[in-house]
Design a protein around this motif. Structure first.
Motif, PDB file in Angstrom:
ATOM      1  N   THR A   1      -3.467  -1.005   0.806  1.00 53.54           N
ATOM      2  CA  THR A   1      -2.766  -2.265   0.600  1.00 53.54           C
ATOM      3  C   THR A   1      -2.874  -2.755  -0.837  1.00 53.54           C
ATOM      4  OG1 THR A   1      -3.085  -2.932   2.904  1.00 53.54           O
ATOM      5  CG2 THR A   1      -2.654  -4.688   1.326  1.00 53.54           C
ATOM      6  N   ILE A   2      -4.016  -2.546  -1.467  1.00 55.26           N
ATOM      7  CA  ILE A   2      -4.226  -3.064  -2.816  1.00 55.26           C
ATOM      8  C   ILE A   2      -3.154  -2.577  -3.786  1.00 55.26           C
ATOM      9  CG2 ILE A   2      -5.795  -1.208  -3.554  1.00 55.26           C
ATOM     10  CD1 ILE A   2      -7.448  -3.436  -4.959  1.00 55.26           C
ATOM     11  N   GLY A   3      -2.620  -1.396  -3.566  1.00 59.68           N
ATOM     12  CA  GLY A   3      -1.600  -0.851  -4.450  1.00 59.68           C
ATOM     13  C   GLY A   3      -0.239  -0.715  -3.804  1.00 59.68           C
TER      14      GLY A   3
ATOM     15  N   VAL B   1     -18.867   2.307  -5.167  1.00 65.06           N
ATOM     16  CA  VAL B   1     -18.375   1.096  -4.515  1.00 65.06           C
ATOM     17  C   VAL B   1     -16.940   1.303  -4.049  1.00 65.06           C
ATOM     18  CG1 VAL B   1     -17.661  -1.298  -4.908  1.00 65.06           C
ATOM     19  CG2 VAL B   1     -19.893  -0.524  -5.686  1.00 65.06           C
ATOM     20  N   LEU B   2     -16.680   0.955  -2.796  1.00 67.64           N
ATOM     21  CA  LEU B   2     -15.319   0.915  -2.283  1.00 67.64           C
ATOM     22  C   LEU B   2     -14.890  -0.544  -2.178  1.00 67.64           C
ATOM     23  CD1 LEU B   2     -16.879   3.427  -0.683  1.00 67.64           C
ATOM     24  CD2 LEU B   2     -14.622   3.663   0.344  1.00 67.64           C
ATOM     25  N   THR B   3     -13.683  -0.823  -2.590  1.00 66.48           N
ATOM     26  CA  THR B   3     -13.097  -2.141  -2.385  1.00 66.48           C
ATOM     27  C   THR B   3     -11.603  -1.981  -2.183  1.00 66.48           C
ATOM     28  OG1 THR B   3     -13.093  -4.444  -3.141  1.00 66.48           O
ATOM     29  CG2 THR B   3     -12.608  -2.759  -4.794  1.00 66.48           C
ATOM     30  N   GLY B   4     -10.971  -3.042  -1.738  1.00 69.49           N
ATOM     31  CA  GLY B   4      -9.538  -3.022  -1.470  1.00 69.49           C
ATOM     32  C   GLY B   4      -9.053  -4.435  -1.277  1.00 69.49           C
ATOM     33  N   ALA B   5      -8.075  -4.616  -0.415  1.00 68.40           N
ATOM     34  CA  ALA B   5      -7.488  -5.941  -0.263  1.00 68.40           C
ATOM     35  C   ALA B   5      -6.737  -6.051   1.053  1.00 68.40           C
ATOM     36  CB  ALA B   5      -6.537  -6.229  -1.422  1.00 68.40           C
ATOM     37  N   GLN B   6      -6.605  -7.276   1.497  1.00 69.31           N
ATOM     38  CA  GLN B   6      -5.769  -7.590   2.643  1.00 69.31           C
ATOM     39  C   GLN B   6      -4.328  -7.875   2.224  1.00 69.31           C
ATOM     40  OE1 GLN B   6      -7.257  -6.551   5.219  1.00 69.31           O
ATOM     41  NE2 GLN B   6      -7.909  -8.320   6.435  1.00 69.31           N
ATOM     42  N   ARG B   7      -4.131  -8.186   0.943  1.00 69.89           N
ATOM     43  CA  ARG B   7      -2.795  -8.424   0.398  1.00 69.89           C
ATOM     44  C   ARG B   7      -2.690  -7.701  -0.936  1.00 69.89           C
ATOM     45  NH1 ARG B   7      -4.909 -12.617   2.501  1.00 69.89           N
ATOM     46  NH2 ARG B   7      -5.700 -13.477   0.532  1.00 69.89           N
ATOM     47  N   PRO B   8      -1.531  -7.161  -1.277  1.00 67.93           N
ATOM     48  CA  PRO B   8      -1.394  -6.337  -2.481  1.00 67.93           C
ATOM     49  C   PRO B   8      -1.796  -7.057  -3.762  1.00 67.93           C
ATOM     50  CG  PRO B   8       0.534  -6.085  -1.075  1.00 67.93           C
ATOM     51  CD  PRO B   8      -0.276  -7.211  -0.489  1.00 67.93           C
TER      52      PRO B   8
END
Length: 356
Positions: A11-13, A120-127
């Motif tokens: 989602t992040i991208g 570290v892993l990270t991401g997002a719920q919205r782009p």
């Protein structure tokens, strides 16, 4: 501090409608224009390749091998830390798999060394970006990225997840919300992995080369009871075993409560038949928190007689990833059933607190 950064998709991208991950070159270009100028002074990560990116809902065990190789390649060229921008759907499974595969194992599967940098892993719920390449209004991605990059100094070696203001041990996390910013939690609490000597990245790459051809070669299927007649679960198990044949390596039973599987008269024959074909079987729980202890109730106590392995307090993504790694190790190292079972129930990377 040399921080390596990889965009793996998610989602992040993502852009468009419906959302899909953008190509890596486009993400890097937009990052250079909009994110790089916002980074704190002294934080200038260098990019490492993970191409093509993917929607994490489509991630397979072969992608864990790609992730691990990305991390180890960065470590080999001198990275002091690695940040992976990853989709949330399978982030917990990837974090667990990375924990196992950045741990050097002896011939019996006992941990003897570990990669000595934080991952570290990270991401997002919205782009992170809107369709025009600007930072998207209301996104949680910008804060997550900044947190991940800024928290590297002083972070202990191992696999971590940074999300919504929290830092979690990667092999213990579970996705707990589909939409809220607070998407991950550690329902059974953190566990500190055993302290080990630093592993040479080249030795870990050799180990990965050994495992990669077998990783995901045989399937791990999760199945569990629902409020149906007992014959439904029995029929489902029989169908899975029959349909997959030699491609089935393990069954993860998602039991009720502490690991209850009702109706042993109907279900036990299917499990015995699976065990006779060399299929590993583990018992977990449909409940997010708490340890599996199937011998507490009669509805679970019969499982031990068949050779079903309890998962302890592992999350189900961690147990699924560990079953895949176990199968790959067993195939490449020609382990007996007992050796494979010993590895699965042994703490490897901080995934297991209450040991089965």
């Amino acid at each position: 501090m040399r921080i390596a950064l990889a965009y793996t998709g998610g989602t992040i991208g993502s852009v468009g409608q419906p959302l899909d991950p953008m190509p890596a070159a486009q993400f890097r270009d937009w990052w250079a224009r909009k994110i790089a100028p916002e980074l704190p002074e002294g934080v200038a990560p260098f990019w490492i390749d993970f191409d093509p990116p993917l929607d994490s809902s489509q991630a397979e065990p072969t992608d864990w091998a790609r992730l691990t190789r990305t991390v180890l390649s960065a470590a080999k060229v001198g990275a002091d830390a690695v940040v992976l921008l990853h989709g949330t759907d399978t982030m917990a499974a990837s974090a667990a798999a990375l924990g196992y595969m950045t741990t050097l194992l002896d011939t019996s599967g006992a941990p003897i060394a570990r990669l000595d940098i934080p991952v570290v892993l990270t991401g997002a719920q919205r782009p992170l970006f809107d369709d025009a390449g600007n930072i998207r209004e209301g996104t949680d991605a910008f804060t997550n990225v900044m947190d991940a990059l800024s928290r590297m100094r002083g972070m202990e070696p191992g696999v971590h997840l940074v999300f919504a203001g929290g830092t979690y041990p990667g092999p213990r996390v579970l996705k707990v919300s589909t939409l809220e910013d607070h998407a991950f939690d550690c329902p059974n609490g953190p566990v500190r992995a055993a302290t080990l000597p630093a592993a040479d990245p080249s030795a870990l790459i050799d180990q990965l080369d050994e495992l990669a051809p077998e990783l995901g070669h045989r399937a791990v299927i999760a199945v569990g009871p629902t409020p149906n007649p007992p014959s439904a679960l029995a029929a489902g198990l029989a169908g899975v075993v029959s349909a997959l044949g030699e491609r089935l390596g393990a069954i993860l039973l998602l039991g009720y409560g502490t690991g209850n599987i009702p109706a042993p008269r109907q279900v036990a024959p299917q499990l015995r038949a699976a065990r006779a074909r060399g299929i590993m079987i583990a018992i977990g729980t449909q409940v997010p928190a708490g340890a599996v202890a199937p011998d507490i109730y009669g509805a679970g106590s019969w499982l031990g007689e068949i050779g079903v392995l309890p998962t302890g307090d592992m999350t189900m993504p961690a147990a699924q990833a560990k079953l895949h790694v176990t199968l790959a190790l067993a195939a490449t190292r020609h382990w007996s059933d007992a050796e494979a079972e010993a590895f699965f129930t042994r703490p490897i990377a901080g995934e297991l607190g209450a040991r089965p």
